[in-house]
Design a protein around this motif. Structure first.
Motif, PDB file in Angstrom:
ATOM      1  N   LEU A   5       0.821  -1.196   0.000  1.00 43.33           N
ATOM      2  CA  LEU A   5       0.000   0.000   0.000  1.00 43.33           C
ATOM      3  C   LEU A   5       0.863   1.257   0.000  1.00 43.33           C
ATOM      4  O   LEU A   5       0.477   2.296  -0.541  1.00 43.33           O
ATOM      5  CB  LEU A   5      -0.936  -0.005   1.212  1.00 43.33           C
ATOM      6  N   LEU A 142      -4.184   0.733  -9.056  1.00 43.12           N
ATOM      7  CA  LEU A 142      -5.313  -0.171  -8.822  1.00 43.12           C
ATOM      8  C   LEU A 142      -4.850  -1.617  -8.701  1.00 43.12           C
ATOM      9  O   LEU A 142      -5.424  -2.387  -7.916  1.00 43.12           O
ATOM     10  CB  LEU A 142      -6.343  -0.034  -9.945  1.00 43.12           C
ATOM     11  N   LEU A 145      -3.910  -2.013  -5.125  1.00 41.87           N
ATOM     12  CA  LEU A 145      -5.087  -1.926  -4.260  1.00 41.87           C
ATOM     13  C   LEU A 145      -5.936  -3.192  -4.335  1.00 41.87           C
ATOM     14  O   LEU A 145      -6.450  -3.680  -3.318  1.00 41.87           O
ATOM     15  CB  LEU A 145      -5.934  -0.710  -4.646  1.00 41.87           C
ATOM     16  N   LEU A 146      -6.088  -3.738  -5.529  1.00 42.81           N
ATOM     17  CA  LEU A 146      -6.865  -4.976  -5.686  1.00 42.81           C
ATOM     18  C   LEU A 146      -6.191  -6.146  -4.974  1.00 42.81           C
ATOM     19  O   LEU A 146      -6.864  -7.045  -4.460  1.00 42.81           O
ATOM     20  CB  LEU A 146      -7.037  -5.307  -7.176  1.00 42.81           C
ATOM     21  N   MET A 149      -6.688  -5.101  -0.849  1.00 47.19           N
ATOM     22  CA  MET A 149      -7.986  -4.818  -0.249  1.00 47.19           C
ATOM     23  C   MET A 149      -8.949  -5.989  -0.453  1.00 47.19           C
ATOM     24  O   MET A 149      -8.966  -6.614  -1.514  1.00 47.19           O
ATOM     25  CB  MET A 149      -8.584  -3.535  -0.848  1.00 47.19           C
ATOM     26  N   HIS A 152     -13.056  -5.497  -3.919  1.00 49.53           N
ATOM     27  CA  HIS A 152     -12.547  -4.930  -5.169  1.00 49.53           C
ATOM     28  C   HIS A 152     -13.234  -3.607  -5.493  1.00 49.53           C
ATOM     29  O   HIS A 152     -12.645  -2.725  -6.115  1.00 49.53           O
ATOM     30  CB  HIS A 152     -12.713  -5.923  -6.332  1.00 49.53           C
ATOM     31  N   ALA A 155     -11.381  -0.909  -3.669  1.00 47.57           N
ATOM     32  CA  ALA A 155     -10.130  -0.631  -4.377  1.00 47.57           C
ATOM     33  C   ALA A 155     -10.388   0.232  -5.608  1.00 47.57           C
ATOM     34  O   ALA A 155      -9.660   1.203  -5.876  1.00 47.57           O
ATOM     35  CB  ALA A 155      -9.457  -1.943  -4.780  1.00 47.57           C
ATOM     36  N   SER A 159      -9.042   4.137  -6.161  1.00 47.46           N
ATOM     37  CA  SER A 159      -8.256   4.504  -7.344  1.00 47.46           C
ATOM     38  C   SER A 159      -8.954   5.600  -8.140  1.00 47.46           C
ATOM     39  O   SER A 159      -8.302   6.488  -8.697  1.00 47.46           O
ATOM     40  CB  SER A 159      -8.014   3.276  -8.236  1.00 47.46           C
ATOM     41  N   TYR A 188     -10.371  -4.401 -13.435  1.00 41.74           N
ATOM     42  CA  TYR A 188     -10.639  -5.521 -12.531  1.00 41.74           C
ATOM     43  C   TYR A 188     -11.117  -6.745 -13.306  1.00 41.74           C
ATOM     44  O   TYR A 188     -10.697  -7.870 -13.014  1.00 41.74           O
ATOM     45  CB  TYR A 188     -11.684  -5.107 -11.498  1.00 41.74           C
TER      46      TYR A 188
END
Length: 261
Positions: A5, A142, A145-146, A149, A152, A155, A159, A188
């Motif tokens: 992160l 992203l 983050l995906l 976290m 999704h 995340a 973003s 995603y």
């Protein structure tokens, strides 16, 4: 803070630092060479183009954005086509929503207008910027983050907020936030920045074309349709006839390159 992160903060700060340093460097060099403090449209185009090119190079060389040919090799032509259709359908609804909000300051109106009004501005806005921004905000930020976290959607939302805030221009933030959510969803579902680049390219291309063909690029929808509110509603309905089916088709078609059909 989790190391991965922490990388998100690094990616964002590097992006912002490159934007400031390159833009400042180009404009200062221009002033020194010409001996004039006046910044021309071409200077802004060069600064924006160079910033995007340097950003792409840095994120590729540092391997902060993972680039693979696997998604393109899966021949996602239907997905990319619907990405463009979605971008076409999103323009008027986004403008309408923005007009319903209180008027926000537009700190870069003059600079952005100069770039869009220049014939070389499309190279910066339509071609380089979509690639650079998708690599940073989806391919790097992203992606991390995906991975870290649990949700999704959280995340994607984070973003999108970072994407909007990074524009440093309140007038652009609502549209950037909405587009960021859609682009995050695309990343995603596919694990690739290619669909986002296609959408981003179409969105910026439409903005460039409209700026150069409309008599008043800053006109509201009601002004564009000469005060006819019915025409505004019909344009919204017509746009949703593009956007709705495009989202539906993307939801059906989008998958990772390594996913089984």
């Amino acid at each position: 803070m989790n190391n991965k992160l922490y990388n998100v903060l690094v990616y964002l700060l590097v992006f912002l630092a490159l934007q400031f340093c390159v833009s400042f460097g180009v404009t200062e060099l221009w002033c020194i060479v010409t001996g004039s403090p006046d910044i021309t449209a071409m200077t802004l185009v060069v600064a924006m183009s160079l910033f995007s090119a340097v950003t792409i190079a840095v994120f590729l060389l540092a391997r902060w954005c993972v680039v693979s040919r696997s998604y393109v090799r899966s021949r996602p032509w239907g997905v990319l086509t619907w990405c463009v259709v979605a971008a076409i359908g999103a323009i008027i609804p986004s403008l309408w929503l923005q007009e319903q909000m209180p008027e926000l300051p537009n700190y870069v109106l003059d600079e952005f207008s100069a770039i869009l009004g220049d014939r070389w501005g499309y190279f910066a806005v339509g071609l380089l910027a979509p690639v650079a921004e998708e690599m940073v905000f989806r391919g790097a930020i992203l992606r991390v983050l995906l991975d870290r976290m649990r949700s999704h959607w959280l995340a994607i939302a984070v973003s999108a907020v970072l994407f909007a805030v990074a524009h440093f221009n309140p007038a652009q933030m609502p549209h950037a936030l909405l587009v960021g959510l859609l682009l995050g969803w695309m990343y995603y579902r596919t694990g690739s920045v290619v669909p986002g680049v296609a959408f981003h390219w179409a969105n910026n291309t439409i903005a460039y074309v409209l700026y150069n063909i409309l008599p008043n690029p800053d006109a509201t929808l009601l002004e564009i349709f000469r005060g006819d509110q019915t025409a505004v509603w019909l344009s919204l309905l017509f746009s949703l006839c593009f956007l709705g089916p495009a989202i539906f088709q993307l939801n059906l078609r989008m998958r990772r390159a390594d996913a089984k059909a």
